[in-house]
Design an enzyme around this catalytic site. Structure first.
Site, short mmCIF file in Angstrom:
data_model
loop_
_atom_site.label_atom_id
_atom_site.label_comp_id
_atom_site.label_asym_id
_atom_site.label_seq_id
_atom_site.Cartn_x
_atom_site.Cartn_y
_atom_site.Cartn_z
N ASP A 61 -2.83 -3.38 3.82
CA ASP A 61 -2.99 -3.34 2.38
C ASP A 61 -4.46 -3.08 2.08
O ASP A 61 -5.34 -3.37 2.91
CB ASP A 61 -2.55 -4.69 1.79
N ASP A 87 -6.38 -3.46 -1.47
CA ASP A 87 -7.09 -4.33 -2.41
C ASP A 87 -7.17 -5.77 -1.91
O ASP A 87 -6.15 -6.41 -1.63
CB ASP A 87 -6.41 -4.30 -3.77
N ALA A 115 -0.86 0.51 -3.65
CA ALA A 115 -0.34 1.03 -4.91
C ALA A 115 -1.31 2.02 -5.54
O ALA A 115 -0.97 2.71 -6.51
CB ALA A 115 -0.06 -0.11 -5.89
#
Length: 318
Positions: free
Chosen positions: A71, A73, A179
């Site tokens: 991931d 962030d 995202a």
């Protein structure tokens, strides 16, 4: 860019949209990774990080059927990529003051309400997408390179970077899963010497953004679908792969692999990880670790956070 908003096809189920988003992201990731390998070669793109701490204490086996998924962030980078991207766009006058105020209000409502009302989120997504509609993909890529140097490079967590390098040194591929727009994520992956990135895919025609997404933002279950699709295309064994994240929203992705790791975890992920005896790493110190910080919202939420910050910066300077 891709994750600045969502397309909401009313006739598709959430699961169908997640699968579509995941498959589109996997296809884009493989294409960009192949282009990077042809231009530069993986070895040249992965210089050693002299600021990183000592090698991780856990072993990473050299296994062609294994890969690592990170991931972005608050896992690889402090804060949200779209927060910094929003600051960069504001600096380049992509926003009008009226749009800034609207995004700031939408973000404030989202954080206070703590729920995603479909009509409200649809309005937020549409307004965010309107910013990049009609812009060329190449233009946003060029701007993304500049924004990385301005706001992101100094915010990479050395500890997480060392974990990623351990996988690379073992001959494994390493992918970002976020995202954030796939274009932004690919820039960050390339700068860090990683294999590539899975990110939200925006629709473009003849190199120009249409203002729509392919599926939905790569968030939550969609991340797991993207990892699943990429693993199938790459011939990976997910039971031998690793995944890293700070957020409970990524539990579907973490649960998909045989070696899940919670990095700088939020409270829910920490509890979940401890219950299942997952490995944890926390590179925050002092008040940062205790406070944890405001969780990064996906898509327009993160962008709105960036625009809110831009408003504050503007007021401070003037």
């Amino acid at each position: 860019m891709a994750a600045l908003g969502w397309l909401h096809p009313r006739r598709r189920s959430a699961t169908a949209r997640s699968v579509l988003a995941g498959e589109a992201s996997a296809e884009a990731a493989r294409k960009s990774s192949q282009e990077l390998e042809e231009l530069h070669g993986r070895a040249a793109d992965a210089p050693p990080d002299e600021t990183a701490p000592e090698a991780p204490e856990f072993p990473v086996a050299g296994d062609e059927k294994a890969a690592a998924f990170f991931d972005l962030d608050n896992t690889v980078m402090q804060g949200a990529a779209l927060f910094h991207f929003g600051r960069g766009l504001y600096k380049r006058k992509f926003f009008q003051r009226r749009e800034l105020a609207r995004f700031a209000w939408q973000q404030a409502w989202f954080r206070m309400a703590g729920i995603e009302d479909p009509e409200h989120m649809q309005d937020a997504r549409d307004s965010a997408l309107s910013i990049v509609k009609g812009h060329r993909v190449a233009e946003l890529m060029s701007i993304g390179e500049e924004i990385y140097d301005e706001y992101m490079a100094e915010r990479i967590w050395p500890g997480t970077r060392a974990l990623a390098q351990a996988h690379l040194d073992a001959g494994q591929k390493v992918w970002l899963v976020t995202a954030a727009p796939v274009e932004t994520a690919t820039i960050i992956a390339r700068r860090l010497g990683l294999t590539g990135a899975l990110g939200t895919v925006a629709e473009s025609v003849h190199g120009v953004y249409t203002g729509k997404l392919v599926g939905e933002p790569l968030h939550g279950p969609a991340k797991a679908e993207a990892v699943r699709a990429l693993a199938a295309a790459e011939g990976l064994d997910l039971a031998r792969c690793a995944a890293y994240s700070d957020s409970h929203n990524d539990i579907p992705m973490l649960s998909l692999v045989g070696h899940p790791y919670a990095i700088n975890p939020d409270a829910k992920l920490r509890k979940h990880a401890r219950a299942r005896e997952w490995r944890l790493r926390d590179y925050r110190t002092g008040r940062k670790a205790a406070k944890v910080g405001i969780p990064a919202a996906a898509g327009v939420g993160a962008l709105a956070g960036g625009t809110a910050a831009a408003i504050a910066l503007h007021r401070r300077r003037h």
